[in-house]
Motif scaffolding. Sequence first.
Motif, PDB file in Angstrom:
ATOM      1  N   LEU A 178      -8.367  -2.146  10.203  1.00  0.00           N
ATOM      2  CA  LEU A 178      -7.948  -3.526  10.453  1.00  0.00           C
ATOM      3  C   LEU A 178      -6.879  -3.973   9.460  1.00  0.00           C
ATOM      4  CD1 LEU A 178     -11.414  -5.146  11.262  1.00  0.00           C
ATOM      5  CD2 LEU A 178      -9.523  -4.787  12.857  1.00  0.00           C
ATOM      6  N   ARG A 179      -7.003  -3.554   8.186  1.00  0.00           N
ATOM      7  CA  ARG A 179      -5.991  -3.925   7.197  1.00  0.00           C
ATOM      8  C   ARG A 179      -4.644  -3.296   7.571  1.00  0.00           C
ATOM      9  NH1 ARG A 179      -5.149  -5.412   1.745  1.00  0.00           N
ATOM     10  NH2 ARG A 179      -2.890  -5.812   1.723  1.00  0.00           N
ATOM     11  N   ALA A 180      -4.673  -2.047   8.037  1.00  0.00           N
ATOM     12  CA  ALA A 180      -3.431  -1.387   8.442  1.00  0.00           C
ATOM     13  C   ALA A 180      -2.834  -2.059   9.677  1.00  0.00           C
ATOM     14  CB  ALA A 180      -3.689   0.091   8.700  1.00  0.00           C
ATOM     15  N   LEU A 181      -3.677  -2.447  10.652  1.00  0.00           N
ATOM     16  CA  LEU A 181      -3.178  -3.136  11.841  1.00  0.00           C
ATOM     17  C   LEU A 181      -2.567  -4.481  11.462  1.00  0.00           C
ATOM     18  CD1 LEU A 181      -6.049  -2.461  14.430  1.00  0.00           C
ATOM     19  CD2 LEU A 181      -3.836  -1.317  14.272  1.00  0.00           C
ATOM     20  N   LYS A 182      -3.194  -5.156  10.489  1.00  0.00           N
ATOM     21  CA  LYS A 182      -2.648  -6.425  10.006  1.00  0.00           C
ATOM     22  C   LYS A 182      -1.279  -6.212   9.382  1.00  0.00           C
ATOM     23  CE  LYS A 182      -3.702 -10.204   6.798  1.00  0.00           C
ATOM     24  NZ  LYS A 182      -4.682 -10.699   5.786  1.00  0.00           N
ATOM     25  N   GLU A 183      -1.158  -5.145   8.573  1.00  0.00           N
ATOM     26  CA  GLU A 183       0.110  -4.847   7.908  1.00  0.00           C
ATOM     27  C   GLU A 183       1.186  -4.504   8.934  1.00  0.00           C
ATOM     28  OE1 GLU A 183       1.724  -5.103   4.153  1.00  0.00           O
ATOM     29  OE2 GLU A 183      -0.401  -5.291   4.692  1.00  0.00           O
ATOM     30  N   ALA A 184       0.762  -3.844  10.051  1.00  0.00           N
ATOM     31  CA  ALA A 184       1.703  -3.462  11.112  1.00  0.00           C
ATOM     32  C   ALA A 184       1.979  -4.608  12.071  1.00  0.00           C
ATOM     33  CB  ALA A 184       1.158  -2.265  11.883  1.00  0.00           C
ATOM     34  N   SER A 197     -10.003  -4.678   5.118  1.00  0.00           N
ATOM     35  CA  SER A 197     -10.265  -4.274   3.741  1.00  0.00           C
ATOM     36  C   SER A 197      -9.321  -5.005   2.795  1.00  0.00           C
ATOM     37  CB  SER A 197     -10.079  -2.761   3.614  1.00  0.00           C
ATOM     38  OG  SER A 197     -10.060  -2.373   2.271  1.00  0.00           O
ATOM     39  N   ASN A 198      -9.787  -5.201   1.573  1.00  0.00           N
ATOM     40  CA  ASN A 198      -8.920  -5.800   0.558  1.00  0.00           C
ATOM     41  C   ASN A 198      -7.853  -4.825   0.083  1.00  0.00           C
ATOM     42  OD1 ASN A 198     -10.247  -8.301   0.537  1.00  0.00           O
ATOM     43  ND2 ASN A 198     -11.815  -7.526  -0.863  1.00  0.00           N
ATOM     44  N   SER A 199      -8.175  -3.537   0.159  1.00  0.00           N
ATOM     45  CA  SER A 199      -7.244  -2.505  -0.308  1.00  0.00           C
ATOM     46  C   SER A 199      -6.393  -2.018   0.850  1.00  0.00           C
ATOM     47  CB  SER A 199      -8.002  -1.331  -0.919  1.00  0.00           C
ATOM     48  OG  SER A 199      -8.813  -1.765  -1.989  1.00  0.00           O
ATOM     49  N   LEU A 200      -5.124  -1.841   0.590  1.00  0.00           N
ATOM     50  CA  LEU A 200      -4.208  -1.350   1.624  1.00  0.00           C
ATOM     51  C   LEU A 200      -4.194   0.176   1.613  1.00  0.00           C
ATOM     52  CD1 LEU A 200      -2.002  -1.784   3.743  1.00  0.00           C
ATOM     53  CD2 LEU A 200      -0.353  -1.957   1.880  1.00  0.00           C
ATOM     54  N   CYS A 201      -4.431   0.767   2.775  1.00  0.00           N
ATOM     55  CA  CYS A 201      -4.337   2.219   2.981  1.00  0.00           C
ATOM     56  C   CYS A 201      -5.191   2.996   1.976  1.00  0.00           C
ATOM     57  CB  CYS A 201      -2.882   2.681   2.914  1.00  0.00           C
ATOM     58  SG  CYS A 201      -1.876   1.978   4.232  1.00  0.00           S
ATOM     59  N   LEU A 351      -5.861  17.334   2.289  1.00  0.00           N
ATOM     60  CA  LEU A 351      -6.365  16.075   1.762  1.00  0.00           C
ATOM     61  C   LEU A 351      -5.621  15.647   0.497  1.00  0.00           C
ATOM     62  CD1 LEU A 351     -10.208  16.446   2.369  1.00  0.00           C
ATOM     63  CD2 LEU A 351      -8.542  15.134   3.683  1.00  0.00           C
ATOM     64  N   ARG A 352      -5.112  16.593  -0.268  1.00  0.00           N
ATOM     65  CA  ARG A 352      -4.336  16.225  -1.445  1.00  0.00           C
ATOM     66  C   ARG A 352      -3.036  15.535  -1.014  1.00  0.00           C
ATOM     67  NH1 ARG A 352      -0.388  18.685  -4.134  1.00  0.00           N
ATOM     68  NH2 ARG A 352      -0.677  20.666  -3.045  1.00  0.00           N
ATOM     69  N   LYS A 353      -2.356  16.081   0.015  1.00  0.00           N
ATOM     70  CA  LYS A 353      -1.142  15.444   0.529  1.00  0.00           C
ATOM     71  C   LYS A 353      -1.477  14.084   1.154  1.00  0.00           C
ATOM     72  CE  LYS A 353       1.405  19.697   1.676  1.00  0.00           C
ATOM     73  NZ  LYS A 353       2.014  20.447   2.793  1.00  0.00           N
ATOM     74  N   TRP A 354      -2.608  14.039   1.881  1.00  0.00           N
ATOM     75  CA  TRP A 354      -3.036  12.786   2.492  1.00  0.00           C
ATOM     76  C   TRP A 354      -3.237  11.709   1.426  1.00  0.00           C
ATOM     77  CZ3 TRP A 354      -3.902   9.744   6.598  1.00  0.00           C
ATOM     78  CH2 TRP A 354      -4.879   8.750   6.499  1.00  0.00           C
ATOM     79  N   SER A 355      -3.893  12.075   0.328  1.00  0.00           N
ATOM     80  CA  SER A 355      -4.159  11.129  -0.749  1.00  0.00           C
ATOM     81  C   SER A 355      -2.848  10.617  -1.347  1.00  0.00           C
ATOM     82  CB  SER A 355      -5.021  11.797  -1.824  1.00  0.00           C
ATOM     83  OG  SER A 355      -5.299  10.905  -2.876  1.00  0.00           O
ATOM     84  N   GLU A 356      -1.891  11.521  -1.553  1.00  0.00           N
ATOM     85  CA  GLU A 356      -0.597  11.115  -2.093  1.00  0.00           C
ATOM     86  C   GLU A 356       0.123  10.171  -1.134  1.00  0.00           C
ATOM     87  OE1 GLU A 356       1.400  14.779  -2.770  1.00  0.00           O
ATOM     88  OE2 GLU A 356       0.178  15.336  -4.515  1.00  0.00           O
ATOM     89  N   TRP A 357       0.031  10.451   0.169  1.00  0.00           N
ATOM     90  CA  TRP A 357       0.698   9.602   1.159  1.00  0.00           C
ATOM     91  C   TRP A 357       0.067   8.214   1.196  1.00  0.00           C
ATOM     92  CZ3 TRP A 357      -0.569   8.127   6.508  1.00  0.00           C
ATOM     93  CH2 TRP A 357       0.529   7.566   7.170  1.00  0.00           C
ATOM     94  N   SER A 360       1.352   6.233  -1.601  1.00  0.00           N
ATOM     95  CA  SER A 360       2.731   5.779  -1.377  1.00  0.00           C
ATOM     96  C   SER A 360       2.774   4.608  -0.407  1.00  0.00           C
ATOM     97  CB  SER A 360       3.590   6.938  -0.861  1.00  0.00           C
ATOM     98  OG  SER A 360       3.315   7.222   0.497  1.00  0.00           O
ATOM     99  N   LEU A 361       1.889   4.600   0.608  1.00  0.00           N
ATOM    100  CA  LEU A 361       1.834   3.472   1.541  1.00  0.00           C
ATOM    101  C   LEU A 361       1.359   2.210   0.834  1.00  0.00           C
ATOM    102  CD1 LEU A 361       0.281   4.998   4.795  1.00  0.00           C
ATOM    103  CD2 LEU A 361       2.615   4.212   4.470  1.00  0.00           C
ATOM    104  N   ALA A 362       0.338   2.374  -0.009  1.00  0.00           N
ATOM    105  CA  ALA A 362      -0.190   1.216  -0.729  1.00  0.00           C
ATOM    106  C   ALA A 362       0.855   0.634  -1.665  1.00  0.00           C
ATOM    107  CB  ALA A 362      -1.440   1.624  -1.508  1.00  0.00           C
ATOM    108  N   GLY A 363       1.760   1.490  -2.155  1.00  0.00           N
ATOM    109  CA  GLY A 363       2.823   1.017  -3.031  1.00  0.00           C
ATOM    110  C   GLY A 363       4.033   0.541  -2.275  1.00  0.00           C
ATOM    111  N   GLU A 364       3.931   0.447  -0.949  1.00  0.00           N
ATOM    112  CA  GLU A 364       5.004  -0.012  -0.070  1.00  0.00           C
ATOM    113  C   GLU A 364       6.247   0.856  -0.161  1.00  0.00           C
ATOM    114  OE1 GLU A 364       5.702  -4.147  -0.727  1.00  0.00           O
ATOM    115  OE2 GLU A 364       3.728  -4.736  -0.006  1.00  0.00           O
ATOM    116  N   GLU A 365       6.062   2.116  -0.564  1.00  0.00           N
ATOM    117  CA  GLU A 365       7.172   3.072  -0.583  1.00  0.00           C
ATOM    118  C   GLU A 365       6.680   4.377   0.041  1.00  0.00           C
ATOM    119  OE1 GLU A 365       8.798   3.621  -4.409  1.00  0.00           O
ATOM    120  OE2 GLU A 365       9.470   1.552  -4.651  1.00  0.00           O
TER     121      GLU A 365
END
Length: 969
Positions: A178-184, A197-201, A351-357, A360-365
């Motif tokens: 839901l947080r991601a849909l809100k952001e989109a 969620s309070n946390s993004l991605c 999962l390591r790449k997923w975590s990094e991605w 990066s989404l949470a940091g808006e980059e």
Amino acid sequence: MKGWTDDYSVLEVITTGPDPETALPVEAAAIRVRNGIEVDAISVIIDPGVPVPASLRERSKREEEEHRNGLEPRTALSRVNDFLGQRHVLAYEGMAMEAAVLERYGALPAGPVLDVQELAWLTLPYLRDHSLPSLCSSLLGETPTCRALEDSRLLLRLISYLTAAWGEIPRRARGAILRALKEADSPLIQLLKGSPSNSLCEDLSDMIARVEPASPGAEENAVGSAAARGKTGPLDSEEVHAVLSPGGPLASSQPDHEIRPQQLTMAEAVSSAFNDSCFLAVEAGTGVGKSLAYLVPGALHARRGRGPLVVSTYTRNLQEQLFHRDLPLLSRSLGGVEFSLLKGRNNYICLRKWSEWCRSLAGEEPSMRFGEPTPYLAYAYLVSWMTNTSSGDLEEISLNLREDLSGLLRELSSSSEECLRPFCPFSFRCWVEKARCQTARSEIVVINHALLLSQLSQDDGGPCHLILPDHRLLVVDEAHHLEDVATEVFTLTFSLRDSLKMLDDISDGKGILARLERFPIGEQGLGKLSQALEKATAIGEGVRDLFLRLLDRLFAPEPSGPEAGRYRLVQEIVHGPAWEEAREKGLVIASHLLELSELLTDATGRISTLEDEDLREEGRVLAKRGESLAYRARESAAALEVFLCDPFCEEFDRHLRWVERSGYSRGGSDVPEFAVKSAPVSVGEVLRSLLFSTLEAATLTSASLRVPGAREGFSFFLQRTGLDLIEEEGGEVRLLALDSPFDYASQVRLIAVEDLPEPQTGKPGFGRYMSEISRVVEEALVASGGKALVLLTSHRQVEYLDSHLRPRLEQRGMCCLRQRRGVPNALLLERFRSDRDSVLLATEAFWEGVDVPGESLSAVIVVKLPFRHPADPVVAGRMEHQDRRGVGGWRSYYVPLAVTLFRQGIGRLLRRSSDTGVIVVLDPRFLTRSYSGSFRAVLPGGLRMETVKSDGLADALSRGPHVPRSQSP
């Protein structure tokens, strides 16, 4: 936007086909929904101006006259648009289909159009098929009627089901979605209850179940459990019969299970071959049920401690059938069978790449860029799937969504070059590790040919792929592909573009050498890095000179050159001075690549020993990357050395060599596609030494192993796979041929047209030839009412027929589909199945592996016998090899290859015992040439052939798809 869910519309537009650019509307309806209940509706019947496809009329129970009396499309759709007003609109594939069709007629809805398929992706990600008929059937027990108003109401019931299913997703995952849909800024968020969620991605990797490692000595435990059951030693044929018999457990588990004598015969032969530790080649015609014929004895042998049984296939379709249908059925019947599907690691998200991605989404980059959908929607879809899947297999994701996310999934997928196993912080949840552990516990492991063979050629210094457990029993299904796949796997390649990319990864500003400089590796280590940088720079200059000057001159493109820019390295080239200059340059490059590999190995070895906690994870990532680049440098050197082998030494004749070049196509790069390749002249020796010699027994099977010739027609297959070498060494190879149980005499007609011109490829002749073919194919399609697969041998032919036939067929209400680059074959096949009157124009990829039972495929039209291009370097080289052996390459290799593919092509027609249809062959060489008997000799037993003139083909087809037994010619 707030509150729109209290009052919205559901829209359904019925069209003549699945392509929104050409589909014509035949009916439309919309219902207004308030508080979840229908309160108003509109429905219009439309005259599309062309005949409505028969399948639509049959399903909708409407007569053609109703449409002739219907509204003109623009008027009808304007009325629907007025009804929709400003409200939100929900439709299945709403933007891709409904909105696109309405926009073409100036009736695009004023309010947002939401896609019900996207809602299904979010709420039920574990479903393997998100097509509308499948969703309605599996979730509601209903099917679309092709009556717009009824189907819009069915769609409302589906929406209600999906919004209720949302509640089954874990609360934490719902909040993240839901947080991601809100952001989109997605309006879907208001259909789905819950708090963002309070946390993004959020990463959410911790929600994935931990790996359950296989117990130590799993294989020994399997032997022990077999002994405890009192079942060791040879398998009695009565046990196999008991499972497959009318009163057996298979029949009890599947009431519609057909008992076929051919299946019992094959199962006995497989069991006997496993008992006697020998090899078996089985040709089993369509309908024999060969999957269960080898799975039953294979599972019973595995239970005696001889497992695991490895089953290798070529197509994904067969893998899916085995894993999702046949093996679960077998497991239920035998009281539990452990089985697994083993795929290459790039089928799983790292999962390591997923975590990094996610970070990066949470940091808006976002660290990765790709096309639609937005990163936040992509995150929402993947979170829903990842927190539901038990396997992590990306092919579980619906085909359409997988295509939308293809760029992202490539970036996130696991890679041997960057895997930190066992030091990865996510290793205890890793899906690759789960696949390994599941395989170690399995009695039956399903794999594909490419992955099976890639295991054979690995060395200790290579990247770590999924590794098969030790096994002694093997089944190779779709075995007629084994030679081609082995050729591809064992081909050595040195590419201009890939080698320069590798060198950039090593030496550019963000490459591994620059990153290694930041580590405390001492003066000596820094000196090694400096040497590596100089070496990489020199190699890059040398590679450009080799390809863009020396090889460019030797393999200059010609206007009438071979297809796909493939040029053989022939004797005229290797004995000239220009070749010697290229050879000297290339061997120097190979030597430098080996030196570069050693320098990289030294540097990465230094950082792997560092103690600093802050540098440890990054150091391990770099060390792994460096090891991989060092390995690639060694592989590149080996590929160059083989390609540039001294033409006067004995080793030269062991390989076929060619160059491939195709311009500046990929991503606007300034580096052309240009590569040198070397393949074994014969893969038989490689398969014998690396594969068959490691086994106790193996069964190789397909519907098309034989061609006219020695050993009951098996000789060609035995030579291609190296089984003849097994016999020469004293091993036993058994042969078995089983006819199809289908009644071809009453189910199928084969019509050969005798007066058409022979195929032409040159510019003047091609146009005249295809013009005549286009005329005859159109008449045949009109007479058969579509429902046809038109098999061609080049994309050029497909493009010609598509441009000439599509407008005419659409005027008759037939959807014309064509194979094209960039459109997944699986998606095209799905469209072909769903539109019963459609026509599919396709090349070699569709000559086999296509399973379309029922009326959607009632005619197979073979335009041209499937001879491979004579300039193909591998085919031409192997023909020459056969010529040198004195056995005639054209007759012993070239014709049998075409016969094998021809058998596969005509085998597309009958897939079930209830199917009927017609095969049409338009190539006159099928009747007139000296080799035509080889093609006719492999026709299924009972199939009778009619010959007609081209102007009589339509009349012949109008008699129906099959001829009753009493009327068979």
